[in-house]
Design a protein around this motif. Structure first.
Motif, PDB file in Angstrom:
ATOM      1  N   SER A  53      80.027  41.984 -33.461  1.00  0.00           N
ATOM      2  CA  SER A  53      79.849  41.565 -32.065  1.00  0.00           C
ATOM      3  C   SER A  53      79.779  42.745 -31.100  1.00  0.00           C
ATOM      4  CB  SER A  53      80.988  40.632 -31.648  1.00  0.00           C
ATOM      5  OG  SER A  53      82.219  41.334 -31.710  1.00  0.00           O
ATOM      6  N   ARG A  54      80.018  43.961 -31.588  1.00  0.00           N
ATOM      7  CA  ARG A  54      80.030  45.147 -30.724  1.00  0.00           C
ATOM      8  C   ARG A  54      78.624  45.718 -30.577  1.00  0.00           C
ATOM      9  NH1 ARG A  54      85.157  44.727 -28.694  1.00  0.00           N
ATOM     10  NH2 ARG A  54      86.653  44.685 -30.371  1.00  0.00           N
ATOM     11  N   ASP A  55      78.257  46.057 -29.346  1.00  0.00           N
ATOM     12  CA  ASP A  55      76.962  46.672 -29.064  1.00  0.00           C
ATOM     13  C   ASP A  55      77.101  47.532 -27.814  1.00  0.00           C
ATOM     14  OD1 ASP A  55      74.463  47.029 -30.120  1.00  0.00           O
ATOM     15  OD2 ASP A  55      73.840  44.952 -29.835  1.00  0.00           O
ATOM     16  N   ASN A  56      76.051  48.249 -27.422  1.00  0.00           N
ATOM     17  CA  ASN A  56      76.092  49.164 -26.268  1.00  0.00           C
ATOM     18  C   ASN A  56      77.232  50.160 -26.423  1.00  0.00           C
ATOM     19  OD1 ASN A  56      73.878  47.966 -25.010  1.00  0.00           O
ATOM     20  ND2 ASN A  56      75.180  46.439 -24.028  1.00  0.00           N
ATOM     21  N   ILE A  57      77.173  50.918 -27.495  1.00  0.00           N
ATOM     22  CA  ILE A  57      78.261  51.822 -27.854  1.00  0.00           C
ATOM     23  C   ILE A  57      77.801  53.276 -27.719  1.00  0.00           C
ATOM     24  CG2 ILE A  57      79.748  52.561 -29.760  1.00  0.00           C
ATOM     25  CD1 ILE A  57      79.727  49.713 -30.768  1.00  0.00           C
ATOM     26  N   TYR A  58      78.701  54.121 -27.219  1.00  0.00           N
ATOM     27  CA  TYR A  58      78.435  55.557 -27.165  1.00  0.00           C
ATOM     28  C   TYR A  58      79.683  56.304 -27.601  1.00  0.00           C
ATOM     29  CZ  TYR A  58      80.908  55.822 -22.646  1.00  0.00           C
ATOM     30  OH  TYR A  58      81.850  55.772 -21.646  1.00  0.00           O
ATOM     31  N   CYS A  59      79.523  57.581 -27.906  1.00  0.00           N
ATOM     32  CA  CYS A  59      80.685  58.371 -28.326  1.00  0.00           C
ATOM     33  C   CYS A  59      80.784  59.637 -27.493  1.00  0.00           C
ATOM     34  CB  CYS A  59      80.635  58.697 -29.819  1.00  0.00           C
ATOM     35  SG  CYS A  59      79.645  60.111 -30.259  1.00  0.00           S
ATOM     36  N   THR A  62      91.574  47.508 -21.728  1.00  0.00           N
ATOM     37  CA  THR A  62      92.418  47.759 -22.884  1.00  0.00           C
ATOM     38  C   THR A  62      93.177  49.065 -22.682  1.00  0.00           C
ATOM     39  OG1 THR A  62      90.604  48.907 -23.989  1.00  0.00           O
ATOM     40  CG2 THR A  62      90.847  46.563 -24.468  1.00  0.00           C
ATOM     41  N   PRO A  63      94.298  49.239 -23.363  1.00  0.00           N
ATOM     42  CA  PRO A  63      95.024  50.504 -23.243  1.00  0.00           C
ATOM     43  C   PRO A  63      94.174  51.652 -23.761  1.00  0.00           C
ATOM     44  CG  PRO A  63      96.324  48.870 -24.440  1.00  0.00           C
ATOM     45  CD  PRO A  63      94.977  48.300 -24.249  1.00  0.00           C
ATOM     46  N   GLU A  64      94.294  52.811 -23.139  1.00  0.00           N
ATOM     47  CA  GLU A  64      93.601  53.999 -23.628  1.00  0.00           C
ATOM     48  C   GLU A  64      94.432  55.230 -23.312  1.00  0.00           C
ATOM     49  OE1 GLU A  64      90.083  55.265 -20.985  1.00  0.00           O
ATOM     50  OE2 GLU A  64      90.075  53.082 -20.899  1.00  0.00           O
ATOM     51  N   TRP A  98      93.137  75.995 -36.494  1.00  0.00           N
ATOM     52  CA  TRP A  98      91.770  75.743 -36.974  1.00  0.00           C
ATOM     53  C   TRP A  98      91.189  74.551 -36.216  1.00  0.00           C
ATOM     54  CZ3 TRP A  98      89.238  78.690 -40.576  1.00  0.00           C
ATOM     55  CH2 TRP A  98      88.029  78.203 -41.070  1.00  0.00           C
ATOM     56  N   PRO A  99      89.945  74.625 -35.801  1.00  0.00           N
ATOM     57  CA  PRO A  99      89.364  73.568 -34.950  1.00  0.00           C
ATOM     58  C   PRO A  99      89.390  72.175 -35.575  1.00  0.00           C
ATOM     59  CG  PRO A  99      87.967  75.505 -34.963  1.00  0.00           C
ATOM     60  CD  PRO A  99      89.008  75.736 -36.008  1.00  0.00           C
ATOM     61  N   ARG A 100      89.626  71.205 -34.718  1.00  0.00           N
ATOM     62  CA  ARG A 100      89.577  69.787 -35.079  1.00  0.00           C
ATOM     63  C   ARG A 100      88.517  69.127 -34.212  1.00  0.00           C
ATOM     64  NH1 ARG A 100      94.021  68.151 -38.039  1.00  0.00           N
ATOM     65  NH2 ARG A 100      93.409  66.001 -37.780  1.00  0.00           N
ATOM     66  N   LEU A 101      87.701  68.302 -34.812  1.00  0.00           N
ATOM     67  CA  LEU A 101      86.719  67.516 -34.084  1.00  0.00           C
ATOM     68  C   LEU A 101      87.398  66.232 -33.628  1.00  0.00           C
ATOM     69  CD1 LEU A 101      83.772  66.973 -33.188  1.00  0.00           C
ATOM     70  CD2 LEU A 101      83.407  65.956 -35.443  1.00  0.00           C
ATOM     71  N   VAL A 102      87.328  65.960 -32.331  1.00  0.00           N
ATOM     72  CA  VAL A 102      87.952  64.772 -31.754  1.00  0.00           C
ATOM     73  C   VAL A 102      86.840  63.851 -31.253  1.00  0.00           C
ATOM     74  CG1 VAL A 102      89.557  63.912 -30.024  1.00  0.00           C
ATOM     75  CG2 VAL A 102      89.936  66.151 -31.053  1.00  0.00           C
ATOM     76  N   ILE A 103      86.901  62.604 -31.665  1.00  0.00           N
ATOM     77  CA  ILE A 103      85.885  61.611 -31.305  1.00  0.00           C
ATOM     78  C   ILE A 103      86.556  60.469 -30.561  1.00  0.00           C
ATOM     79  CG2 ILE A 103      84.263  59.904 -32.239  1.00  0.00           C
ATOM     80  CD1 ILE A 103      83.207  62.491 -32.988  1.00  0.00           C
ATOM     81  N   SER A 104      85.914  60.006 -29.511  1.00  0.00           N
ATOM     82  CA  SER A 104      86.317  58.742 -28.881  1.00  0.00           C
ATOM     83  C   SER A 104      85.056  57.901 -28.739  1.00  0.00           C
ATOM     84  CB  SER A 104      86.996  58.973 -27.537  1.00  0.00           C
ATOM     85  OG  SER A 104      86.175  59.724 -26.683  1.00  0.00           O
ATOM     86  N   VAL A 105      85.181  56.623 -29.059  1.00  0.00           N
ATOM     87  CA  VAL A 105      84.045  55.706 -29.055  1.00  0.00           C
ATOM     88  C   VAL A 105      84.298  54.641 -27.994  1.00  0.00           C
ATOM     89  CG1 VAL A 105      82.673  54.095 -30.435  1.00  0.00           C
ATOM     90  CG2 VAL A 105      83.664  56.122 -31.505  1.00  0.00           C
ATOM     91  N   TYR A 106      83.269  54.383 -27.185  1.00  0.00           N
ATOM     92  CA  TYR A 106      83.374  53.418 -26.094  1.00  0.00           C
ATOM     93  C   TYR A 106      82.232  52.414 -26.179  1.00  0.00           C
ATOM     94  CZ  TYR A 106      86.300  57.055 -24.025  1.00  0.00           C
ATOM     95  OH  TYR A 106      87.266  57.977 -23.793  1.00  0.00           O
ATOM     96  N   ARG A 107      82.437  51.261 -25.606  1.00  0.00           N
ATOM     97  CA  ARG A 107      81.354  50.298 -25.417  1.00  0.00           C
ATOM     98  C   ARG A 107      81.277  49.956 -23.942  1.00  0.00           C
ATOM     99  NH1 ARG A 107      82.870  44.876 -24.656  1.00  0.00           N
ATOM    100  NH2 ARG A 107      85.070  44.525 -25.061  1.00  0.00           N
ATOM    101  N   ILE A 108      80.126  49.508 -23.524  1.00  0.00           N
ATOM    102  CA  ILE A 108      79.951  49.063 -22.142  1.00  0.00           C
ATOM    103  C   ILE A 108      79.997  47.547 -22.165  1.00  0.00           C
ATOM    104  CG2 ILE A 108      78.398  49.052 -20.167  1.00  0.00           C
ATOM    105  CD1 ILE A 108      77.343  51.763 -21.172  1.00  0.00           C
ATOM    106  N   ASP A 109      80.956  46.971 -21.431  1.00  0.00           N
ATOM    107  CA  ASP A 109      81.102  45.513 -21.449  1.00  0.00           C
ATOM    108  C   ASP A 109      80.103  44.843 -20.503  1.00  0.00           C
ATOM    109  OD1 ASP A 109      82.148  45.788 -18.898  1.00  0.00           O
ATOM    110  OD2 ASP A 109      84.174  45.159 -19.435  1.00  0.00           O
ATOM    111  N   TYR A 110      80.213  43.530 -20.366  1.00  0.00           N
ATOM    112  CA  TYR A 110      79.265  42.750 -19.553  1.00  0.00           C
ATOM    113  C   TYR A 110      79.312  43.098 -18.074  1.00  0.00           C
ATOM    114  CZ  TYR A 110      78.799  39.980 -23.763  1.00  0.00           C
ATOM    115  OH  TYR A 110      78.577  39.590 -25.047  1.00  0.00           O
ATOM    116  N   PHE A 111      80.411  43.702 -17.630  1.00  0.00           N
ATOM    117  CA  PHE A 111      80.555  44.067 -16.222  1.00  0.00           C
ATOM    118  C   PHE A 111      80.228  45.543 -15.981  1.00  0.00           C
ATOM    119  CE2 PHE A 111      83.539  40.551 -16.978  1.00  0.00           C
ATOM    120  CZ  PHE A 111      82.946  39.614 -16.143  1.00  0.00           C
ATOM    121  N   GLY A 112      79.745  46.241 -17.008  1.00  0.00           N
ATOM    122  CA  GLY A 112      79.370  47.640 -16.872  1.00  0.00           C
ATOM    123  C   GLY A 112      80.530  48.615 -16.976  1.00  0.00           C
ATOM    124  N   ARG A 113      81.679  48.140 -17.437  1.00  0.00           N
ATOM    125  CA  ARG A 113      82.858  49.010 -17.573  1.00  0.00           C
ATOM    126  C   ARG A 113      82.881  49.666 -18.944  1.00  0.00           C
ATOM    127  NH1 ARG A 113      87.133  44.451 -15.973  1.00  0.00           N
ATOM    128  NH2 ARG A 113      86.027  43.605 -17.754  1.00  0.00           N
TER     129      ARG A 113
END
Length: 190
Positions: A27-33, A145-147, A86-101
């Motif tokens: 059900s998840r769509d409109n996702i960016y990282c 949601t908490p972040e 030593w470097p660590r790659l940090v990723i956060s993934v977000y989606r845009i909901d129906y209200f553009g948040r």
């Protein structure tokens, strides 16, 4: 251009590759990282960019793999005199909901490979969860949601032991690692 004095007094780590894709519930769509690197005090960037935000992507209709594809490039070179931090790659993934948040779907941290070569890895992400059923109900009603305040928080050890999280998805990452001068500092790569 690397200065001659740096070549003799430092070793180098070059990371290139892609944050290729992600798998989240159907059900998840409109996702960016968003990505960034967390590294120690002895490390400094010689070339490239250590953070970025991808484009917003949707799943391909009819694709049985249900992947979100970014193919977002990573290209950074570090120098250091010490392997600590030593470097660590940090990723956060977000989606845009129906209200553009922007709504966080998950966070993850991956220690960059220490051996030269091509490395394909899957980073499982997790998202913070509210502590009480009342807070979860309020989050559901408000659509928030908490972040974490700082997305690089997941690369640190301090303060995470009391954080409640749940598993949310996975991100496919391909990194090409090249090192130079580590042997002269006593590090074995074999």
């Amino acid at each position: 251009m690397i200065k001659q004095e740096d070549q003799n007094s430092s070793f180098f780590l070059m990371l290139t590759g892609f944050i290729e894709s992600a798998r989240y519930s159907s059900s998840r769509d409109n996702i960016y990282c968003r990505y960034g690197f967390s590294y120690g005090l002895d490390w400094s960037i010689v070339h490239g960019i250590d953070s970025g935000i991808s484009q917003v992507s949707k799943k391909q209709p009819g694709d049985p793999r249900q992947e979100i594809v970014w193919n977002f490039p990573v290209d950074v070179t570090y120098k250091s005199t010490n392997a600590f931090g030593w470097p660590r790659l940090v990723i956060s993934v977000y989606r845009i909901d129906y209200f553009g948040r922007d709504v966080v779907l998950g966070y993850g941290s991956l220690l960059c490979p220490t051996s030269p070569g091509r490395h394909e890895q899957y980073l499982h992400t997790y998202a913070p969860t509210s502590n009480s059923p009342w807070e979860r109900l309020l989050n559901w009603l408000s659509g928030s949601t908490p972040e974490f305040f700082d997305f690089k928080f997941v690369a640190q050890g301090e303060g995470r032991e009391v954080t409640r999280v749940h598993c949310e998805g996975a991100v496919k990452i391909t990194l090409n690692v090249t090192t130079k001068g580590m042997e002269s500092f006593g590090y074995s790569l074999g």
